[in-house]
Design a protein around this motif. Structure first.
Motif, PDB file in Angstrom:
ATOM      1  N   GLY A  45       0.809  -1.208   0.000  1.00 18.88           N
ATOM      2  CA  GLY A  45       0.000   0.000   0.000  1.00 18.88           C
ATOM      3  C   GLY A  45       0.843   1.258   0.000  1.00 18.88           C
ATOM      4  O   GLY A  45       2.005   1.245  -0.403  1.00 18.88           O
ATOM      5  N   ILE A  46       0.253   2.360   0.484  1.00 18.05           N
ATOM      6  CA  ILE A  46       0.937   3.653   0.514  1.00 18.05           C
ATOM      7  C   ILE A  46       1.033   4.129   1.965  1.00 18.05           C
ATOM      8  O   ILE A  46       0.021   4.263   2.651  1.00 18.05           O
ATOM      9  N   GLU A  86       5.021   4.099  -2.913  1.00 20.40           N
ATOM     10  CA  GLU A  86       4.989   3.325  -1.673  1.00 20.40           C
ATOM     11  C   GLU A  86       4.770   4.214  -0.456  1.00 20.40           C
ATOM     12  O   GLU A  86       4.423   3.716   0.624  1.00 20.40           O
ATOM     13  N   SER A  87       4.992   5.515  -0.608  1.00 24.81           N
ATOM     14  CA  SER A  87       4.797   6.465   0.486  1.00 24.81           C
ATOM     15  C   SER A  87       4.419   7.815  -0.115  1.00 24.81           C
ATOM     16  O   SER A  87       4.203   7.926  -1.312  1.00 24.81           O
ATOM     17  N   GLY A  88       4.350   8.822   0.731  1.00 23.91           N
ATOM     18  CA  GLY A  88       4.043  10.156   0.226  1.00 23.91           C
ATOM     19  C   GLY A  88       2.652  10.642   0.548  1.00 23.91           C
ATOM     20  O   GLY A  88       2.319  11.799   0.297  1.00 23.91           O
ATOM     21  N   ALA A  89       1.801   9.769   1.094  1.00 28.38           N
ATOM     22  CA  ALA A  89       0.476  10.218   1.526  1.00 28.38           C
ATOM     23  C   ALA A  89       0.636  11.033   2.804  1.00 28.38           C
ATOM     24  O   ALA A  89       1.447  10.705   3.666  1.00 28.38           O
ATOM     25  N   ILE A 109      -2.360  12.609  -1.628  1.00 29.79           N
ATOM     26  CA  ILE A 109      -1.186  11.966  -2.232  1.00 29.79           C
ATOM     27  C   ILE A 109      -0.789  12.828  -3.422  1.00 29.79           C
ATOM     28  O   ILE A 109      -1.309  12.684  -4.531  1.00 29.79           O
ATOM     29  N   ASP A 110       0.098  13.760  -3.192  1.00 30.39           N
ATOM     30  CA  ASP A 110       0.391  14.791  -4.193  1.00 30.39           C
ATOM     31  C   ASP A 110       1.020  14.230  -5.465  1.00 30.39           C
ATOM     32  O   ASP A 110       0.772  14.724  -6.555  1.00 30.39           O
ATOM     33  N   GLN A 114      -4.277  12.617  -5.805  1.00 31.81           N
ATOM     34  CA  GLN A 114      -5.461  11.938  -5.292  1.00 31.81           C
ATOM     35  C   GLN A 114      -5.659  12.255  -3.815  1.00 31.81           C
ATOM     36  O   GLN A 114      -4.690  12.481  -3.081  1.00 31.81           O
ATOM     37  N   SER A 115      -6.926  12.263  -3.416  1.00 35.98           N
ATOM     38  CA  SER A 115      -7.277  12.473  -2.009  1.00 35.98           C
ATOM     39  C   SER A 115      -8.347  11.474  -1.599  1.00 35.98           C
ATOM     40  O   SER A 115      -9.183  11.074  -2.423  1.00 35.98           O
ATOM     41  N   PHE A 116      -8.321  11.090  -0.321  1.00 34.84           N
ATOM     42  CA  PHE A 116      -9.340  10.192   0.219  1.00 34.84           C
ATOM     43  C   PHE A 116      -9.751  10.658   1.616  1.00 34.84           C
ATOM     44  O   PHE A 116      -8.929  11.172   2.373  1.00 34.84           O
TER      45      PHE A 116
END
Length: 295
Positions: A45-46, A86-89, A109-110, A114-116
């Motif tokens: 995941g992230i 793999e990261s950055g959120a 997640i630039d 995307q945004s959640f």
């Protein structure tokens, strides 16, 4: 001499009680083992880089589930050729709402735009992660469509006042025309640019304005126009041309009226030469892409 003295009877009763208690305990332990759900293991995941700044108390299992589910949903909306990071959120600073054993926040997640929206809960013996899309007011990446549904879910539409098309052209052509309109309306580009919220079940309402019907021609083909709207705030103008005499062709042109440069056209025909219909569509829009399908 008596074989069963009071002391012997008492001893037998005591042993029997102990045995019964042990049997009950063993059955209880076995039953609990079989009925306790096994927590699913998540990996990949992230990673949410700043999660510990806001939710340092949650378990590693819950963190893993969060990272995994963000990655799964993000992968659904990746453009072709873009790899999942793999990261950055990161948790958006002003979005956190936290209670004793639950929290809500937005993750951005630039790198993939995307945004959640995230709901977390870590009640005793019960943890869960719920991921949805941000409300329109919270969207910072308008170029990216977010829809979180079950796997392989396909957006759909239902019509209101479809009799206005069904009653004017034959059923076969009406079905094709509405199918072409529907395909365009629920396309990713159109859904992404809607001004309103996405329906919670991704079923879009297409409503024909009953007062919008206008007859433009009846010879050589029957040509009429009408307007329709979608429940997420989009408005469209539609022109339909039908060969009502020989049933050899039907054409439809649709364009947005609440935003520019959103149009589509389809020609259905069993004729080899569709130049007349193509020219007619070009008179409505010089740059629209025309789809051709057999009737």
């Amino acid at each position: 001499m008596e074989l069963n003295t009071p002391q012997q009877k008492k001893k037998i009763i005591t042993i029997s009680v102990v045995i019964i208690v042990l049997i009950i305990l063993i059955i209880s332990v076995i039953g609990k083992a079989f009925n306790t759900p096994t927590k699913e293991a998540y990996s990949g995941g992230i990673v949410v880089d700043n999660l510990s700044e806001y939710f340092n108390e949650i378990s590693n299992d819950l963190k893993s589930e969060l990272f995994y589910k963000i990655g799964v949903n993000a992968a659904t909306f990746l453009e072709d050729g873009v790899e999942l990071p793999e990261s950055g959120a990161k948790i958006r600073d002003d979005s956190v709402k936290k209670e004793e054993s639950s929290g809500k926040f937005i993750v951005d997640i630039d790198s993939i735009k995307q945004s959640f929206s995230i709901n977390l809960s870590w009640e005793k013996d019960y943890e869960y992660v719920d991921i949805t899309c941000p409300l329109k007011k919270d969207v910072i990446y308008p170029e990216t469509l977010c829809e979180v549904y079950a796997p392989n879910f396909v957006p759909s539409a239902y019509w209101v006042h479809e009799y206005m098309i069904n009653g004017i052209i034959n059923n076969r052509d009406a079905s094709r025309v509405m199918g072409a309109i529907e395909d365009f309306v629920i396309s990713k580009k159109e859904r992404r640019s809607a001004p309103g919220e996405i329906p919670s079940d991704a079923t879009y309402s297409i409503t024909i304005n009953e007062k919008s019907f206008q007859k433009q021609s009846s010879s050589p083909d029957y040509i009429f126009s009408l307007s329709l709207d979608v429940d997420d705030g989009r408005d469209y103008y539609v022109v339909i041309r039908s060969d009502t005499k020989n049933l050899n062709h039907v054409a439809v042109f649709i364009t947005r009226t609440d935003i520019e440069n959103h149009s589509a056209a389809t020609v259905f025909s069993n004729e080899s030469d569709t130049s007349t219909l193509d020219s007619w569509i070009r008179s409505l829009s010089s740059d629209v892409e025309i789809n051709h399908e057999a009737l």
